[in-house]
Design a protein around this motif. Structure first.
Motif, PDB file in Angstrom:
ATOM      1  N   THR A   1       4.793  37.751  14.483  1.00 41.94           N
ATOM      2  CA  THR A   1       4.495  36.731  13.478  1.00 41.94           C
ATOM      3  C   THR A   1       3.696  35.557  14.040  1.00 41.94           C
ATOM      4  O   THR A   1       3.498  34.557  13.355  1.00 41.94           O
TER       5      THR A   1
ATOM      6  N   LEU B   1       1.333  40.048  11.890  1.00 42.30           N
ATOM      7  CA  LEU B   1       1.585  39.330  10.648  1.00 42.30           C
ATOM      8  C   LEU B   1       1.502  37.831  10.954  1.00 42.30           C
ATOM      9  O   LEU B   1       2.514  37.133  11.045  1.00 42.30           O
TER      10      LEU B   1
ATOM     11  N   LEU C   1       1.577  34.297  10.445  1.00 41.45           N
ATOM     12  CA  LEU C   1       2.043  33.459   9.349  1.00 41.45           C
ATOM     13  C   LEU C   1       1.343  32.106   9.301  1.00 41.45           C
ATOM     14  O   LEU C   1       1.319  31.445   8.261  1.00 41.45           O
TER      15      LEU C   1
ATOM     16  N   LEU D   1       1.879  42.125   3.478  1.00 38.03           N
ATOM     17  CA  LEU D   1       3.324  42.205   3.684  1.00 38.03           C
ATOM     18  C   LEU D   1       3.823  43.635   3.527  1.00 38.03           C
ATOM     19  O   LEU D   1       4.638  44.118   4.320  1.00 38.03           O
TER      20      LEU D   1
ATOM     21  N   VAL E   1      11.469  42.286  14.152  1.00 40.98           N
ATOM     22  CA  VAL E   1      10.562  41.190  13.801  1.00 40.98           C
ATOM     23  C   VAL E   1      10.779  40.083  14.817  1.00 40.98           C
ATOM     24  O   VAL E   1      11.928  39.673  15.064  1.00 40.98           O
TER      25      VAL E   1
ATOM     26  N   LEU F   1      10.376  36.234  15.895  1.00 40.00           N
ATOM     27  CA  LEU F   1      10.214  34.907  15.297  1.00 40.00           C
ATOM     28  C   LEU F   1      10.163  33.861  16.415  1.00 40.00           C
ATOM     29  O   LEU F   1      11.125  33.689  17.158  1.00 40.00           O
TER      30      LEU F   1
ATOM     31  N   ALA G   1       7.909  29.477  11.509  1.00 38.79           N
ATOM     32  CA  ALA G   1       7.658  30.902  11.264  1.00 38.79           C
ATOM     33  C   ALA G   1       8.831  31.538  10.530  1.00 38.79           C
ATOM     34  O   ALA G   1       8.639  32.356   9.622  1.00 38.79           O
TER      35      ALA G   1
ATOM     36  N   PHE H   1       8.447  33.236   6.957  1.00 40.30           N
ATOM     37  CA  PHE H   1       8.709  34.665   6.814  1.00 40.30           C
ATOM     38  C   PHE H   1       9.672  34.924   5.663  1.00 40.30           C
ATOM     39  O   PHE H   1       9.407  35.776   4.796  1.00 40.30           O
TER      40      PHE H   1
ATOM     41  N   HIS I   1       8.168  34.357   2.259  1.00 41.80           N
ATOM     42  CA  HIS I   1       7.315  35.465   1.821  1.00 41.80           C
ATOM     43  C   HIS I   1       8.146  36.696   1.448  1.00 41.80           C
ATOM     44  O   HIS I   1       7.869  37.366   0.449  1.00 41.80           O
TER      45      HIS I   1
END
Length: 244
Positions: free
Chosen positions: A6, A29, A31, A165, A177, A179, A184, A188, A191
């Motif tokens: 992220t 991804l 962010l 996404l 995932v 972080l 973030a 996350f 979203h």
């Protein structure tokens, strides 16, 4: 493992390369994306100061375009929050780099150890970004450290389309995932708040850079915090999941 990264694009690419070298499948991804205001930093560097502090490599990257204008300031002591920030500072040409343990408290302690370097006439210059926490500046003030803060970058939310996404989280389930910040984590879960994402993430594990970030992960999800606030410590948590 399929691991969602992220981080912003530039730092995320480096993380992805490390993960790929370990045999994982990284998925980007980003962010947030950085907007640099390096002119503010260079102008501030030209004023009276004894040393510099940075809590993110992004602050150093904001100085990249200034080349010769930066050269007179590279001999100043620079306090870096952790190893990645120190590496960015070394790459930029700074010669006196003191590296803290990876978080704001550690950086405050490191600066305080060198309080004799600083004075009201020659303070510490904190090259900062937005958004940011208040721990470092509050710690400096409490310790009586003379400093001034200049914002030289900001992290702005990226435009994450639903298709992006879906590709990251739905088309193939994510095992992990990563972080890296409170911002973030908030972004996350903002979203990925609908039921389809909650269902897809039911078996996913969230690895957080700190307990503060961990506290922002909804309790319905599996999550763990690194023992210290570094990417290396986050990667250590990949080992049990990958069976190594």
């Amino acid at each position: 493992m399929r691991i969602v990264v992220t981080r912003p694009q530039r730092s995320g690419e480096r993380t992805a390369a490390k993960l790929a070298a370990l045999g994982h499948e990284p998925v980007s991804l980003p962010l947030f994306h950085p907007v640099h205001h390096g002119e503010r930093a260079v102008s501030a560097l030209s004023g009276p100061l004894a040393a510099i502090a940075v809590t993110s490599a992004e602050a150093v990257r904001a100085l990249d375009p200034f080349g010769e204008r930066l050269a007179p300031h590279l001999s100043k002591p620079l306090f870096a929050v952790g190893g990645a920030t120190a590496q960015a500072a070394e790459k930029a040409g700074f010669g006196q780099i003191l590296t803290a343990s990876g978080d704001a408290l550690g950086l405050t302690a490191l600066v305080t150890e060198h309080l004799a370097l600083l004075s009201e006439e020659q303070p510490l210059l904190y090259l900062a970004g937005r958004p940011r926490g208040s721990v470092f500046e509050e710690g400096l003030a409490a310790a009586g450290v003379p400093f001034r803060t200049v914002d030289c970058y900001e992290m702005l939310p990226s435009n994450i389309a639903e298709e992006m996404l879906d590709k990251a989280l739905l088309d193939t389930a994510a095992d992990i995932v990563l972080l890296y910040s409170s911002e973030a984590a908030r972004a996350f879960f903002s979203h990925a708040s609908t039921e389809k994402y909650k269902t897809a993430l039911a078996a996913t594990k969230f690895i957080c850079i700190s307990r503060n970030v961990l506290s922002l992960v909804p309790e319905i999800f599996r999550a763990e915090a690194a023992e210290e606030p570094s990417e290396a410590a986050m990667f250590e948590l990949l080992r049990p999941n990958s069976g190594t």
